[in-house]
Design a protein around this motif. Structure first.
Motif, PDB file in Angstrom:
ATOM      1  N   ALA A   1       0.866  -1.183   0.000  1.00 30.06           N
ATOM      2  CA  ALA A   1       0.000   0.000   0.000  1.00 30.06           C
ATOM      3  C   ALA A   1       0.902   1.232   0.000  1.00 30.06           C
ATOM      4  CB  ALA A   1      -0.916  -0.011   1.217  1.00 30.06           C
ATOM      5  N   SER A   2       1.781   1.256  -1.003  1.00 28.34           N
ATOM      6  CA  SER A   2       2.843   2.271  -1.020  1.00 28.34           C
ATOM      7  C   SER A   2       2.390   3.599  -1.602  1.00 28.34           C
ATOM      8  CB  SER A   2       4.052   1.732  -1.798  1.00 28.34           C
ATOM      9  OG  SER A   2       3.632   1.233  -3.055  1.00 28.34           O
ATOM     10  N   GLY A   3       1.135   3.672  -2.047  1.00 31.90           N
ATOM     11  CA  GLY A   3       0.589   4.966  -2.457  1.00 31.90           C
ATOM     12  C   GLY A   3       1.076   5.457  -3.809  1.00 31.90           C
ATOM     13  N   ALA A   4       0.931   6.745  -4.008  1.00 31.42           N
ATOM     14  CA  ALA A   4       1.306   7.360  -5.282  1.00 31.42           C
ATOM     15  C   ALA A   4       1.850   8.758  -4.997  1.00 31.42           C
ATOM     16  CB  ALA A   4       0.090   7.425  -6.208  1.00 31.42           C
ATOM     17  N   ARG A   5       2.455   9.337  -5.994  1.00 27.99           N
ATOM     18  CA  ARG A   5       2.993  10.697  -5.862  1.00 27.99           C
ATOM     19  C   ARG A   5       2.516  11.519  -7.049  1.00 27.99           C
ATOM     20  NH1 ARG A   5       6.418   7.171  -7.876  1.00 27.99           N
ATOM     21  NH2 ARG A   5       7.725   7.707  -9.654  1.00 27.99           N
ATOM     22  N   PRO A   6       2.551  12.832  -6.942  1.00 25.21           N
ATOM     23  CA  PRO A   6       2.045  13.652  -8.050  1.00 25.21           C
ATOM     24  C   PRO A   6       2.794  13.380  -9.348  1.00 25.21           C
ATOM     25  CG  PRO A   6       2.416  14.991  -6.102  1.00 25.21           C
ATOM     26  CD  PRO A   6       2.986  13.648  -5.809  1.00 25.21           C
TER      27      PRO A   6
END
Lengths: 452, 504
Positions: B171-176
Motif C-alpha cells: 500500500a505504497s501509495g502514489a505521488r504527483p
C-alpha cells in the motif's frame, strides 16, 4: 446585399395581404391567420437576407453578418413552402435554389484556410459575397447536415422535367455524394463536431441526445461514404433516459435539440432500438421535453420575472450580454448568445419565443397559447409579425419592461417557417418521407414501424 | 524527503512538530523482527494503517513499514489539509455573499492567509493522533521506518533487517505526476506535496488539471484571494463525471471569478522578473498567461519502484501501478495490493474499503471482491459532486437498461431555505425494477447525501423501500425521498388509471 434582390424582397413584403406594422391586432386573429402571418414574416427573412448572386443567407439580420450554412439549409426548405403558399413562383424558387446549389458545387474545396469547404463538408460561416470561410470557424458536420437537409428537400420537391429542375436534382446528388463522412469519423466510433485546417479534428464530439440525429441519418445513408451502422448505436449509448418532474424523457436541455431534426424528419411512430426499449418515439419525446419546459417555467427555480404557464422556451439564442448586475436585491448573471436549457441551465431569465412557437407540431395548444400570451402581455416583443431570438423581462434598465434582442436570427426564422408548415400541411415531412436517402438512413440506424 | 524536513523552506511550527511526533517520531528505533509475520504491510497510508490495525485486532502478528510519514498523502498532503482550507474559503465566500442571505456584508473583508494555514496545520496535527505510530505499536504491530525492498516472494528487507511473511500487502501509495511541459521544472511549480507549505496566497495562480484536486484548490485559492486560471485538457471538468454535474461545477467556478480554459493545454513555461509566463493552446487558439505560481494537479504516479517487486514476482506497470485481481491479489498470490498504488480511483475511503477486504481475504481465506462494494466518492467543491456505483453510460455499456430519477435541489425546501438550491440528485435504477445501480449528487452537501444512497446499494435496498423511510422535515436528504416518490409514481399511475376505469 445585391440591389435587385433587396428590391424583390421588399416587393414581396408589400404584396402581403396583412398589415406590416406593429401587430396589435395579432391576438384577435384566428389561429390559422395568426400562423399564416407569423410564418410569412419568418419566411421573409430569407428574402431580405439572401444574396441572390450566390444564394447565401446571413446568419442574422445585422449589417456585415456572415452566411451560416445551416440557415441556407432552412432557406432551401422554405422556398418550396413559399411556392405552395403562393408567396413565390415555382420558377423563381427553382432559380434561387439552383443558384445556391451551383455556388456550393463550384466553391473551393481544399485544405486552404479560406476555402468554402473540404472533403465535401462546409465551414460553418462564410463571407456573404465571396463564400470564403470567416472567423477561423470550424468545418461543421452538423451545419453541413442541416444544409444537406435543405438540399435534399429541394431536390425532393422539384421533380419536374424542366432543365432547371433536372439540374437541381443532379447537383444535389453530386453535393451529397462528395461528402466524405468516413473521413470525418477519423477512426473513431462516432462523429466529431468539426475540423479545422489549423488544428485538425475538434477533440469533442456528440455526447448525449442532440440535434445530431439528422447528421447520423444522412451519414448512414451516403451513397458513397456511408459510416457503419454501429456508429449510430455508439452515439445513442450516451443517451440518458430520465424521469424529471414526473415525465419520462430522453434528456437534452435546450429546446432546439428537440426540434431541429424534427423539422425534416417525421418521427411519429417510428422507433430506433433505444426508443423501442423505452416504449416511446422521438416525437413523443419532444412533447415530453416541451411539457418539462413549461413545468420548469412554472417552478421558476431562479425566480425570474415573467415565467409562467404560457411564458417558456429555453433554447439557444441571444441574451442581454455577459454581465452581472443586481436586480430586486439579487445578483444576477446574464449571458449573450448561448444554449439555454432546463433544468440545469444556463438560465438568466431569457425566453426564446421562436423555440416556443416551433413546438407547434408537438403541443399545438401549448405553443399557440404561448404566442398569444406574448402578443397580449409583451406586444413590443413582436415587430412586423416576426419573433426575436430572445427577450428577458428580468433585465430591467432605465425603466424598460425588459430586454429584447436586436434583429433576427436565420435559424429562428427557419425553424418557425418549417415547423408551422409541418403543422399546417406536413409538406417538409412528406417530402422527406419520400426521400430514399432518409428512409435508408433511418433503416440503417435501426428505425422501424410507422410510415417507414 | 527526510521526515524532519519540510518540502519547502517554510519554518517548522509547533503544530508541525506535534504532528511529526505522531507520524514519524524522530527518535524512533526499529524493533527486532519476529520469526515470521502473518502479515507485513508496506506503506502506512489509510489502506496500510487500517489493514495493519484490523489484522492486529484479530490476533495476527503484523509488521508495517513506512519510509516517510504515517497517514500517507491523505492526512499529510491531501484530504485533511485541503478540506481544512476549503472550509475557510467557503466561509469567506459566504461572508462576501451575506447580502443574499439578508445579512450585512462586513466592510473591508481581508483574508489572513497565514491564519488560514495555521488553522490547517493545527487541524492536521490533531487528526494525526489517529494515525500515529504509537497507536499501532499499542495494538501490537511492529513498526519499521525505512525503505522496504522485497527479498524474494516471502520476505521484505528494511534497514538491513529481514521480515519474513505469510502474506504481505503493498500500500505504497502514489505521488504527483510530473508534468512534461517544457520549461516548467526550471520555472518551478507546486503540487499537493508542497502547496500546503505556502505562507502567502499567490496573487495570480494557474491550476493545471481539472480533476478533483485541481477544481477543489482552484476554488479554494480563488475564495482566499488569488486570481485563478484553471486549464483542463478535456472538454469538461472531473474526467468521466456526468456531464450535467461537470457543467454545474463549471458554472460555479466561473461565478466565483475563476477564468476557465477547457480543451486547452499548457505547451511552454518560462520565468522572468514579473512572474511565470505560460503559453497555452486550445485547438488553433494560442494565448499566454503570466502568474505567480503554477499548481499542477494532473494525476498521480504509483509508487512501484525501489521495492524490488520483480524479486517478489509482482507484476506492475509504471503508470497504472500494481496489477491485482478483484480479490486484490497481485501476480504473487501471497501478496496483496490496495490503495493508490493499484487503484484508478484515488480516495482514502476506497482504501479503507480495500483494507477490510484484504484482511478477510489474506488472513481468513475470504473471497470478497472490491467490485461488489458500492464505494462512493466526492469532489469537495461548492457545490460538491458525489457519485456511487455505475454511471448511466457504464450501465448502458453493460447492456443494463437504466432509468434515472432526477430531483433538482431547487425543489427541496431545506435547500431553498439555506440558499443551497443549486444542483440535483440523480438515482439510476435498472429499468423495470427499483434496484439502485448508481447515483450522482451535485449539491452543497453531496458528500453527506451520497452516503445514504451508498448504504441502500450495499444493503440492497431499492427505491420502493426508500420511499417508505421517514425523513425529518426540512432536510436536504429529502431529495432522496422525492426521487423514491417519483419512482412510486411511475408504478401508481397505471394502477390508478386501471382502477379509475373499473370504477368510473
Amino acid at each position: 446585399m445585391h440591389g435587385v434582390e433587396r428590391f424583390t424582397a421588399q416587393k414581396a413584403f408589400q404584396n402581403r395581404s396583412i398589415n406590416t406594422e406593429t401587430p396589435a391586432h395579432l391576438v384577435t386573429l384566428p389561429d390559422d391567420d395568426l400562423l399564416n402571418a407569423l410564418q410569412r414574416a419568418a419566411f421573409g427573412y430569407f428574402l431580405t437576407q439572401c444574396n441572390s448572386a450566390n444564394g447565401l443567407v446571413a446568419d442574422r439580420s445585422v449589417a456585415g453578418a456572415p452566411c451560416s450554412i445551416a440557415v441556407v439549409g432552412f432557406a432551401l426548405c422554405s422556398y418550396p413552402i413559399a411556392v405552395e403558399r403562393r408567396w413565390m413562383t415555382r420558377d423563381d424558387a427553382a432559380r434561387r435554389i439552383l443558384t445556391t446549389l451551383l455556388f456550393f458545387l463550384n466553391s473551393a474545396q481544399s485544405e486552404a484556410p479560406d476555402a468554402t469547404g473540404y472533403m465535401g463538408f462546409y465551414y460553418h460561416f462564410l463571407d456573404m459575397q465571396t463564400g470564403k470561410r470567416v472567423w477561423d470557424c470550424e468545418l461543421s458536420l452538423i451545419d453541413t447536415a442541416l444544409l444537406l437537409g435543405g438540399i435534399l428537400a429541394a431536390s425532393a420537391y422539384f421533380t419536374g422535367n424542366s432543365p432547371i429542375e433536372v439540374q437541381i436534382r443532379q447537383v444535389a446528388e453530386t453535393l451529397y455524394s462528395r461528402i466524405d463522412w468516413q473521413w470525418a469519423q477519423h477512426g473513431g466510433p462516432t462523429l466529431p463536431q468539426g475540423w479545422k485546417p489549423e488544428s485538425g479534428f475538434l477533440h469533442y464530439g456528440w455526447e448525449g441526445y442532440s440535434e445530431a440525429i439528422l447528421l447520423y441519418v444522412l451519414a448512414l445513408a451516403s451513397p458513397t461514404h456511408a459510416i457503419p451502422a454501429n456508429s449510430y448505436s455508439a452515439w445513442t449509448s450516451t443517451y440518458q433516459w430520465e424521469n424529471l418532474y414526473g415525465y419520462d424523457f430522453l434528456y437534452a436541455g435546450p429546446l432546439f435539440i428537440h426540434q431541429l431534426s424534427h423539422a425534416w424528419i417525421d418521427f411519429r411512430r417510428i422507433q430506433d432500438p433505444f426508443m423501442r426499449e423505452k416504449g416511446s418515439d422521438y416525437f413523443k419525446n419532444s412533447c415530453q421535453a416541451t411539457y418539462i419546459q413549461r413545468q420548469y417555467a412554472l417552478r421558476n427555480p431562479k425566480d425570474f420575472r415573467g415565467y409562467g404557464e404560457n411564458v417558456w422556451g429555453f433554447s439557444a439564442g441571444d441574451g442581454p450580454s455577459p454581465q452581472r448586475i443586481r436586480i430586486d436585491g439579487v445578483d444576477r448573471s446574464f449571458f449573450g448568445y448561448t444554449a439555454r436549457g432546463v433544468p440545469y441551465g444556463p438560465d438568466d431569465g431569457t425566453i426564446c419565443p421562436p423555440a416556443a412557437l416551433a413546438s407547434l407540431v408537438f403541443v399545438p395548444d401549448m405553443a399557440l397559447a404561448a404566442v398569444r400570451c406574448l402578443c397580449d402581455r409583451y406586444p413590443e416583443v413582436i415587430k412586423e409579425y416576426r419573433l426575436p431570438s430572445g427577450f428577458n423581462p428580468s433585465f430591467i434598465r432605465n425603466g424598460s419592461r425588459g430586454w429584447i434582442s436586436e434583429g433576427y436570427l436565420g435559424l429562428d426564422q427557419g425553424i418557425v417557417t418549417l415547423m408551422i408548415e409541418n403543422y399546417r400541411s406536413q409538406l417538409i415531412w412528406k417530402l422527406m418521407r419520400q426521400c430514399a436517402y432518409i428512409r435508408n438512413g433511418l433503416r440503417r440506424a435501426g428505425f422501424r414501424g410507422g410510415w417507414l | 524527503m527526510p521526515p524532519e524536513q519540510l518540502s519547502s523552506n517554510r519554518k517548522s511550527t509547533d503544530f508541525d512538530l506535534r504532528e511529526l511526533q505522531n507520524v514519524h517520531p524522530q527518535d524512533w528505533k526499529n524493533p527486532e523482527p519476529a520469526h515470521r509475520y502473518s502479515l507485513v504491510v508496506i506503506g502506512a497510508g489509510p489502506a496500510g494503517f487500517l489493514t495493519a490495525l484490523n489484522a492486529a485486532k484479530v490476533g495476527a502478528k503484523v509488521a508495517i513499514v513506512e519510509r516517510d510519514r504515517f497517514g500517507g498523502a491523505c492526512f499529510n498532503i491531501g484530504c485533511i489539509p485541503s478540506k481544512t482550507i476549503i472550509r475557510t474559503s467557503r466561509l469567506y465566500a459566504e461572508i462576501r455573499n451575506a447580502d443574499n442571505f439578508g445579512a450585512e456584508v462586513p466592510s473591508g473583508i481581508s483574508v489572513n492567509f497565514p491564519a488560514v494555514m495555521e488553522r490547517m496545520r493545527r487541524v492536521r496535527a490533531r487528526v494525526s493522533r489517529r494515525v500515529s505510530a504509537q497507536k499501532l505499536t499499542s495494538a501490537g504491530v511492529d513498526v519499521f521506518f525505512g525503505q522496504a525492498r522485497f527479498a524474494g516472494p516471502k520476505a521484505v528487507e528494511v534497514e538491513g533487517k529481514l521480515l519474513h511473511f505469510k502474506r504481505a500487502l503493498i500500500a505504497s501509495g502514489a505521488r504527483p505526476k510530473v508534468p512534461s511541459i517544457p520549461g516548467i521544472a526550471a520555472a518551478g511549480y507546486l503540487t499537493n506535496e508542497n502547496v500546503f507549505d505556502l505562507d502567502e496566497c499567490p496573487r495570480r495562480l494557474l491550476v493545471l488539471g481539472g480533476g478533483p484536486l485541481g477544481c477543489e484548490l482552484a476554488q479554494a485559492f480563488c475564495r482566499l484571494g488569488s486570481h485563478v486560471n484553471i486549464v483542463q485538457d478535456d472538454p469538461m471538468f472531473l474526467g468521466n463525471e456526468e456531464r450535467d454535474a461537470a457543467q454545474i461545477l463549471s458554472e460555479a467556478l466561473a461565478r466565483d471569478g475563476i477564468d476557465i480554459h477547457l480543451n486547452s493545454q499548457a505547451v511552454g513555461v518560462r520565468a522572468d522578473g514579473k512572474g511565470k509566463i505560460v503559453d497555452l493552446v486550445s485547438d488553433d487558439y494560442k494565448f499566454t498567461l503570466t502568474v505567480d505560481e503554477i499548481l499542477v494537479g494532473i494525476g498521480s504516479t504509483p509508487n512501484v519502484t525501489d521495492m524490488n517487486l520483480e524479486d517478489a514476482g509482482v507484476h506492475y506497470d509504471k503508470d497504472a501501478g500494481i496489477m491485482t485481481n478483484d480479490y486484490l491479489q497481485t501476480s504473487n498470490p501471497r501478496i496483496y495490493a490496495a490503495g493508490d498504488v493499484c487503484s484508478e480511483k484515488k480516495f482514502p475511503h476506497i482504501e479503507v474499503a480495500a483494507s477490510e477486504i484484504v484482511v478477510r481475504n489474506a488472513l481468513f481465506w475470504g473471497r470478497e471482491r472490491l467490485s461488489m462494494s458500492a464505494v462512493p466518492f466526492c469532489t469537495y467543491t461548492d457545490p460538491e459532486i458525489a457519485h456511487v456505483g455505475l454511471y448511466f453510460t457504464e450501465a448502458r455499456a453493460k447492456d443494463i437498461p437504466v432509468k434515472t430519477f432526477t430531483v433538482m435541489m431547487s425543489d427541496v425546501d431545506r435547500a431553498i431555505t439555506d440558499s443551497e438550491d443549486e444542483g440535483f440528485v440523480k438515482i439510476h435504477v435498472k429499468e423495470g425494477t427499483d434496484q439502485i445501480i448508481g447515483a450522482t449528487v451535485a449539491a452543497s452537501h453531496a458528500g453527506e447525501l451520497i452516503s445514504e444512497i451508498s448504504l441502500a446499494m450495499n444493503a440492497k435496498i431499492g427505491l420502493r423501500a426508500l420511499a417508505r423511510v421517514n425523513y425529518p422535515y426540512p432536510t436536504q436528504a429529502q431529495a432522496i425521498k422525492l426521487a423514491a416518490n417519483a419512482y412510486l409514481d411511475t408504478l401508481r399511475n397505471p394502477i390508478r388509471n386501471w382502477l379509475r376505469k373499473q370504477w368510473l
